[in-house]
Design a protein around this motif. Structure first.
Motif, PDB file in Angstrom:
ATOM      1  N   UNK A 182       0.706  -1.230  -0.050  1.00 41.17           N
ATOM      2  CA  UNK A 182      -0.182   0.055  -0.076  1.00 41.17           C
ATOM      3  C   UNK A 182       0.923   1.185  -0.019  1.00 41.17           C
ATOM      4  N   UNK A 183       0.707   2.217  -0.904  1.00 44.28           N
ATOM      5  CA  UNK A 183       1.491   3.401  -0.961  1.00 44.28           C
ATOM      6  C   UNK A 183       1.309   4.179   0.350  1.00 44.28           C
ATOM      7  N   UNK A 184       2.396   4.633   0.707  1.00 44.03           N
ATOM      8  CA  UNK A 184       2.530   5.465   2.083  1.00 44.03           C
ATOM      9  C   UNK A 184       1.755   7.028   1.457  1.00 44.03           C
ATOM     10  N   UNK A 185       0.808   7.149   2.183  1.00 46.34           N
ATOM     11  CA  UNK A 185       0.278   8.484   1.906  1.00 46.34           C
ATOM     12  C   UNK A 185       0.516   9.521   2.874  1.00 46.34           C
ATOM     13  N   UNK A 186       1.058  10.602   2.244  1.00 45.66           N
ATOM     14  CA  UNK A 186       1.768  11.704   3.137  1.00 45.66           C
ATOM     15  C   UNK A 186       0.671  12.439   3.749  1.00 45.66           C
ATOM     16  N   UNK A 187       0.522  12.484   5.040  1.00 45.91           N
ATOM     17  CA  UNK A 187      -0.685  13.340   5.755  1.00 45.91           C
ATOM     18  C   UNK A 187       0.043  14.334   6.407  1.00 45.91           C
ATOM     19  N   UNK A 188      -0.729  15.353   6.491  1.00 48.90           N
ATOM     20  CA  UNK A 188      -0.192  16.635   7.154  1.00 48.90           C
ATOM     21  C   UNK A 188       0.116  17.517   6.215  1.00 48.90           C
ATOM     22  N   UNK A 189       0.941  18.521   6.493  1.00 47.56           N
ATOM     23  CA  UNK A 189       1.568  19.476   5.675  1.00 47.56           C
ATOM     24  C   UNK A 189       2.422  19.007   4.794  1.00 47.56           C
ATOM     25  N   UNK A 190       2.210  19.141   3.408  1.00 43.82           N
ATOM     26  CA  UNK A 190       3.208  18.627   2.481  1.00 43.82           C
ATOM     27  C   UNK A 190       3.038  19.514   1.100  1.00 43.82           C
TER      28      UNK A 190
END
Length: 404
Positions: A182-190
């Motif tokens: 599963x692709x790691x989704x970047x959460x938070x500010x990006x």
């Protein structure tokens, strides 16, 4: 061997009684009737074995020799069959029971599938049913386990490995499904940064501050959409979302023979069934020696079982599949088109789903020893934006260090 022949034809064990019982023996030899195991009981009686013959002929011999006969035993196959005929109901029931046991011993009682989810399990059962494998089917008509594995592997693309094994009346299907990380989704500010160098064509920004514009050249890692919005005095960090379509370039090389030889199946087949006992083979169905001029032959051996024992009988299924060979001579234009289609398909397999190849240009083309060599480059429009998390603390420190 002679005793077996006598039992097959049938014979009588009898006493010959008369003033001259030897005369009966001489008449029997004259009429070529087999007599053996002759024993004298007393002066007027002989005991012997007589081959089964016509009752009228035996009566004439007794009349001529002035003797009489007393039958002691009736032996051999004809008398045994007569007894069976008198007990026809019992015999038929026994034969039916043995046949039923034989059929039940060669049936598939269980098909177990391990390692598959319910949806994949249904797909596997449908494929197995097409190959005559299901609970209640006769194992004699089920293909070999290697053929079942090939049939399943060909039709199931989401399977890494599949194995088929058989133990008694149970088939077991072991499945290893493909598991994609599963692709790691970047959460938070990006931020959204460039995955590769490209020329920006279009921007679709849902959230964030665009830092590039159309027709701008960008390098890999360059920030395209910033997650920091607002002024230096009043700002906040958000999670940037959107797409940045960029024009990218790829180079590729390939070669293809100008002459190709293909062998394919015509769809016609011919089945031959044989029953084998040790080194003896009897044809049950399909008597043509060579049904096709060109064919592939597959032989499946199915041992016949009775309860828990394996009998010496083996059912052989020989499947002849007609083949045809075709030679295709390509022109330069056809070969070039085939190579370009192959290269574009291979490239698209490694690009995002929404990527499009605008055009393919040929840099070099030559024919060497019957092979067409091509060197090309492709122009592609694809989404080059990938998320990258923002270190908020680090960014705040940078803002504080800036001169007021």
């Amino acid at each position: 061997m002679r005793h077996l022949l006598y039992r097959t034809e049938g014979y009588l064990r009898a006493e010959i009684i008369g003033a001259e019982p030897e005369r009966f023996i001489r008449i029997a030899l004259r009429e070529q009737i087999r007599i053996w195991n002759i024993m004298r009981t007393n002066e007027t009686t002989l005991t012997c074995s007589i081959a089964l013959t016509d009752s009228n002929a035996l009566r004439m011999m007794l009349k001529e020799s002035k003797c009489r006969i007393r039958i002691l035993e009736k032996n051999g196959l004809p008398f045994y069959l007569r007894k069976l005929k008198l007990r026809l109901g019992i015999t038929a029931g026994l034969l039916f029971f043995m046949l039923l046991l034989l059929i039940l011993s060669n049936m598939v009682w269980s098909v177990r599938i391990d390692g598959a989810d319910p949806k994949l399990t249904d797909q596997i059962r449908n494929i197995l049913r097409q190959n005559h494998l299901y609970e209640g089917s006769l194992d004699l008509f089920v293909p070999d386990t290697s053929q079942l594995e090939n049939a399943l592997s060909t039709k199931l693309t989401k399977v890494t490995w599949i194995g088929v094994s058989r133990k008694g009346t149970t088939y077991r299907i072991n499945v290893v499904e493909k598991k994609y990380p599963n692709p790691k989704e970047v959460s938070g500010p990006r931020n959204l940064v460039a995955a590769k160098q490209a020329v920006v064509q279009r921007l679709y920004v849902e959230n964030g501050q665009p830092l590039v514009e159309s027709d701008q050249f960008v390098k890999a890692g360059q920030v395209l959409v910033s997650g920091k919005i607002g002024s230096d005095e009043s700002f906040k960090f958000v999670s940037s979302r959107g797409k940045v379509i960029g024009e990218t370039w790829y180079r590729s090389e390939a070669q293809i023979p100008m002459t190709n030889h293909y062998t394919f199946y015509t769809g016609k087949d011919y089945n031959r069934y044989q029953l084998k006992l040790w080194n003896m083979t009897v044809s049950l169905w399909g008597f043509k020696k060579q049904p096709f001029k060109a064919y592939d032959l597959e032989t499946v051996r199915k041992p016949i079982r009775f309860l828990i024992w394996r009998t010496p009988f083996v059912l052989l299924k020989q499947q002849y599949r007609q083949t045809k060979q075709v030679t295709r001579q390509l022109t330069v234009a056809q070969a070039t088109r085939d190579v370009i289609e192959s290269l574009e398909k291979k490239l698209l397999d490694h690009l995002p789903e929404d990527a499009k190849i605008l055009n393919t240009d040929i840099d070099d083309k030559k024919i060497v020893r019957g092979q067409l060599y091509l060197r090309t480059h492709q122009v592609v429009h694809e989404n080059i934006a990938v998320p990258k998390a923002i270190n908020v603390e680090k960014e705040k420190k940078k803002m504080k260090k800036k001169p007021q």
